[in-house]
Scaffold this active site. Sequence first.
Site, PDB file in Angstrom:
ATOM      1  N   ASN A  37       4.649  -4.968 -42.039  1.00 51.88           N
ATOM      2  CA  ASN A  37       5.068  -6.357 -41.837  1.00 51.88           C
ATOM      3  C   ASN A  37       4.460  -6.967 -40.571  1.00 51.88           C
ATOM      4  OD1 ASN A  37       6.496  -8.648 -42.447  1.00 51.88           O
ATOM      5  ND2 ASN A  37       8.523  -7.802 -41.987  1.00 51.88           N
ATOM      6  N   HIS A 122      22.881  -5.990 -48.043  1.00 45.98           N
ATOM      7  CA  HIS A 122      22.948  -6.708 -46.761  1.00 45.98           C
ATOM      8  C   HIS A 122      23.834  -7.925 -46.880  1.00 45.98           C
ATOM      9  CE1 HIS A 122      18.887  -5.699 -44.703  1.00 45.98           C
ATOM     10  NE2 HIS A 122      19.392  -4.632 -45.277  1.00 45.98           N
ATOM     11  N   ARG A 147      26.054  -3.415 -45.580  1.00 47.92           N
ATOM     12  CA  ARG A 147      25.735  -3.622 -44.174  1.00 47.92           C
ATOM     13  C   ARG A 147      26.209  -5.028 -43.793  1.00 47.92           C
ATOM     14  NH1 ARG A 147      19.730  -4.468 -41.458  1.00 47.92           N
ATOM     15  NH2 ARG A 147      20.226  -6.662 -41.775  1.00 47.92           N
ATOM     16  N   ASP A 209      23.558  -2.751 -38.222  1.00 47.55           N
ATOM     17  CA  ASP A 209      22.242  -2.526 -37.598  1.00 47.55           C
ATOM     18  C   ASP A 209      22.202  -3.222 -36.239  1.00 47.55           C
ATOM     19  OD1 ASP A 209      19.587  -2.183 -36.971  1.00 47.55           O
ATOM     20  OD2 ASP A 209      18.804  -2.980 -38.874  1.00 47.55           O
ATOM     21  N   HIS A 211      19.626  -2.980 -34.287  1.00 47.91           N
ATOM     22  CA  HIS A 211      18.222  -3.398 -34.199  1.00 47.91           C
ATOM     23  C   HIS A 211      17.630  -3.236 -32.797  1.00 47.91           C
ATOM     24  CE1 HIS A 211      14.746  -5.693 -35.949  1.00 47.91           C
ATOM     25  NE2 HIS A 211      15.185  -5.047 -37.005  1.00 47.91           N
ATOM     26  N   GLU A 235      23.208   1.670 -36.784  1.00 43.25           N
ATOM     27  CA  GLU A 235      21.758   1.893 -36.888  1.00 43.25           C
ATOM     28  C   GLU A 235      21.013   1.404 -35.651  1.00 43.25           C
ATOM     29  OE1 GLU A 235      20.235   0.060 -40.428  1.00 43.25           O
ATOM     30  OE2 GLU A 235      18.239  -0.165 -39.574  1.00 43.25           O
ATOM     31  N   GLU A 261      13.480   3.717 -38.784  1.00 36.78           N
ATOM     32  CA  GLU A 261      12.648   2.864 -39.646  1.00 36.78           C
ATOM     33  C   GLU A 261      11.285   2.568 -39.025  1.00 36.78           C
ATOM     34  OE1 GLU A 261      15.373  -0.488 -39.951  1.00 36.78           O
ATOM     35  OE2 GLU A 261      14.046  -1.687 -38.704  1.00 36.78           O
ATOM     36  N   ARG A 282      16.037   7.527 -40.963  1.00 37.38           N
ATOM     37  CA  ARG A 282      15.690   6.363 -41.796  1.00 37.38           C
ATOM     38  C   ARG A 282      14.191   6.186 -42.060  1.00 37.38           C
ATOM     39  NH1 ARG A 282      18.020   2.292 -43.250  1.00 37.38           N
ATOM     40  NH2 ARG A 282      16.843   0.681 -42.158  1.00 37.38           N
ATOM     41  N   HIS A 311      14.818   3.379 -44.988  1.00 34.48           N
ATOM     42  CA  HIS A 311      14.606   1.944 -44.808  1.00 34.48           C
ATOM     43  C   HIS A 311      14.209   1.342 -46.157  1.00 34.48           C
ATOM     44  CE1 HIS A 311      11.959  -1.215 -42.506  1.00 34.48           C
ATOM     45  NE2 HIS A 311      13.141  -1.713 -42.789  1.00 34.48           N
ATOM     46  N   ASP A 315      10.400  -6.151 -46.929  1.00 36.20           N
ATOM     47  CA  ASP A 315       8.993  -6.039 -46.530  1.00 36.20           C
ATOM     48  C   ASP A 315       8.395  -4.695 -46.930  1.00 36.20           C
ATOM     49  OD1 ASP A 315      10.960  -5.841 -44.124  1.00 36.20           O
ATOM     50  OD2 ASP A 315       9.306  -4.562 -43.492  1.00 36.20           O
ATOM     51  N   GLU A 338      18.710   2.034 -48.421  1.00 33.12           N
ATOM     52  CA  GLU A 338      18.846   0.584 -48.217  1.00 33.12           C
ATOM     53  C   GLU A 338      18.211  -0.152 -49.402  1.00 33.12           C
ATOM     54  OE1 GLU A 338      16.765  -0.812 -44.767  1.00 33.12           O
ATOM     55  OE2 GLU A 338      17.795  -2.734 -44.752  1.00 33.12           O
ATOM     56  N   TRP A 401      12.941  -7.090 -30.267  1.00 33.96           N
ATOM     57  CA  TRP A 401      13.475  -7.933 -31.348  1.00 33.96           C
ATOM     58  C   TRP A 401      14.297  -7.095 -32.303  1.00 33.96           C
ATOM     59  CZ3 TRP A 401      12.468  -7.723 -36.668  1.00 33.96           C
ATOM     60  CH2 TRP A 401      13.215  -8.679 -37.399  1.00 33.96           C
TER      61      TRP A 401
HETATM   62  C1  GCO Z   1      16.469  -3.027 -41.802  1.00 34.08           C
HETATM   63  C2  GCO Z   1      15.422  -3.478 -40.867  1.00 34.08           C
HETATM   64  C3  GCO Z   1      14.658  -4.687 -41.254  1.00 34.08           C
HETATM   65  C4  GCO Z   1      13.493  -4.863 -40.291  1.00 34.08           C
HETATM   66  C5  GCO Z   1      12.279  -5.304 -41.034  1.00 34.08           C
HETATM   67  C6  GCO Z   1      11.089  -5.457 -40.123  1.00 34.08           C
HETATM   68  O1  GCO Z   1      17.298  -2.257 -41.371  1.00 34.08           O
HETATM   69  O2  GCO Z   1      16.407  -3.417 -42.949  1.00 34.08           O
HETATM   70  O3  GCO Z   1      15.870  -3.454 -39.539  1.00 34.08           O
HETATM   71  O4  GCO Z   1      15.458  -5.832 -41.372  1.00 34.08           O
HETATM   72  O5  GCO Z   1      13.789  -5.751 -39.285  1.00 34.08           O
HETATM   73  O6  GCO Z   1      12.048  -4.386 -42.042  1.00 34.08           O
HETATM   74  O7  GCO Z   1       9.939  -5.653 -40.865  1.00 34.08           O
HETATM   75 MG    MG Z   2      17.111  -1.718 -39.410  1.00 34.66          MG
END
Ligand code: GCO
Ligand code: MG
Length: 401
Positions: A37, A122, A147, A209, A211, A235, A261, A282, A311, A315, A338, A401
């Site tokens: 991605n 999600h 989630r 998550d 993140h 996560e 991931e 993951r 994961h 994407d 997921e 991010w």
């Molecule tokens: C998840 C991930 C995604 C990522 C994305 C980045 O747990 O599904 O964190 O939301 O942010 O795959 O390309």
């Molecule tokens: Mg994630």
Amino acid sequence: MRIVGGKVVTCCPGRNFVTLRLETEDGIHGLGDATLNGRELAVASYLTDHVLPLLEGRDARRIEDIWQLLYKGAYWRRGPVTMTAIAAVDTALWDIKGKTLGAPVYQLLGGASRDAVLVYGHASGDTIDQTVEAVGRYVAAGYKAVRAQCGVPGLTKPYGVATGEHYEPAAPGLPAESRWSSERYLEVVPPLFAELRSAFGPGLHLLHDVHHRLTPIEAARLGRALEPHHLFWMEDPTPAENQASFRLIRQHTTTPLAVGEVFNSIFDCQLLIQEQLIDYIRTTVVHAGGISHLRKIASLAELHQVRTGSHGATDLGPVCLAAALHFDLSVHNFGIQEYMPHAPETDRVFPHAYSFSDGVMHPGDAPGLGVDLDEVEAAKYPYQRAYLPLARLMDGTMHSW
Ligand code: GCO
Ligand code: MG
């Protein structure tokens, strides 16, 4: 059975996907997802310019040998671009082997270890109430695991909160910027899960998550605050380049931890698994070296009672999702998968045998992976430059991010 050619198809049916197609002298073709991605064209070039010339004339049946050729033979090991390219080749070769033998890939991996694959969806909302409603819609659709991500007062576009029906982080053009405050976020997540648990009772699996946004001690605090609500997992609580930082989180909380991931190899999770600092790994097919390498990670994890939780955001292309489902169905220490459904135009480009029903998925019994690529349909959706967003702290400092 010689490989006689291959090509890389880059298309944007709703979002960008890069797909490798390998051809054999017997007229059988195999597909591998190569989507990274926001950096799609780097992998497309790596495959076209550096990998395809090496594959011509090789025996497509020698999956492990070709994997080692591409890994050891590059000299420059690991990294997301290299490992995604290797994954695409590996996945395409498993597809070819399945088609040649007339068997779905999971049968080649030892057969089914379970009836079907538990998946999580999600749900998100701008407020706690909206998020509770969104989780309710997933429960009504049959999901057994959801989630939940929620808006944070004072922050625009926190991670994971959908603007449309489904969450899609990448956007056309240059990257959007958002602001982040861990202090504000940490105020919202525990009450969100208190509400969710009281609304849905003990039976629903709830996931969250982070993140990569928190420091280890902040993550430890969050994990402890979530303990009464029994999450399936928390996560990516903190960035994991320093695997040892998970020791601190682990010392303070019994909330199960999931990570991986963004990992590309077994070496990224070696310490996390061997010290049992996590509960779920993951890594997924497309970014961690394909089915062959993912099986090695799962075997290491099995020794330490760590389960898989691949994961599966949108994407990751349909070819990756299919490969993940064959892997999930076969490995003993599977945990959860997921699942974010792809856009209808993506599904038209990639007709597939996998299916969802009643909270679980199955890869289907078509020979190989059970996914095809309709190149006429793909040509209608040319690549569009797109990036993931950026996050800065309230004072403008760049953040994860
Ligand atoms: C998840 C991930 C995604 C990522 C994305 C980045 O747990 O599904 O964190 O939301 O942010 O795959 O390309
Ligand atoms: Mg994630």
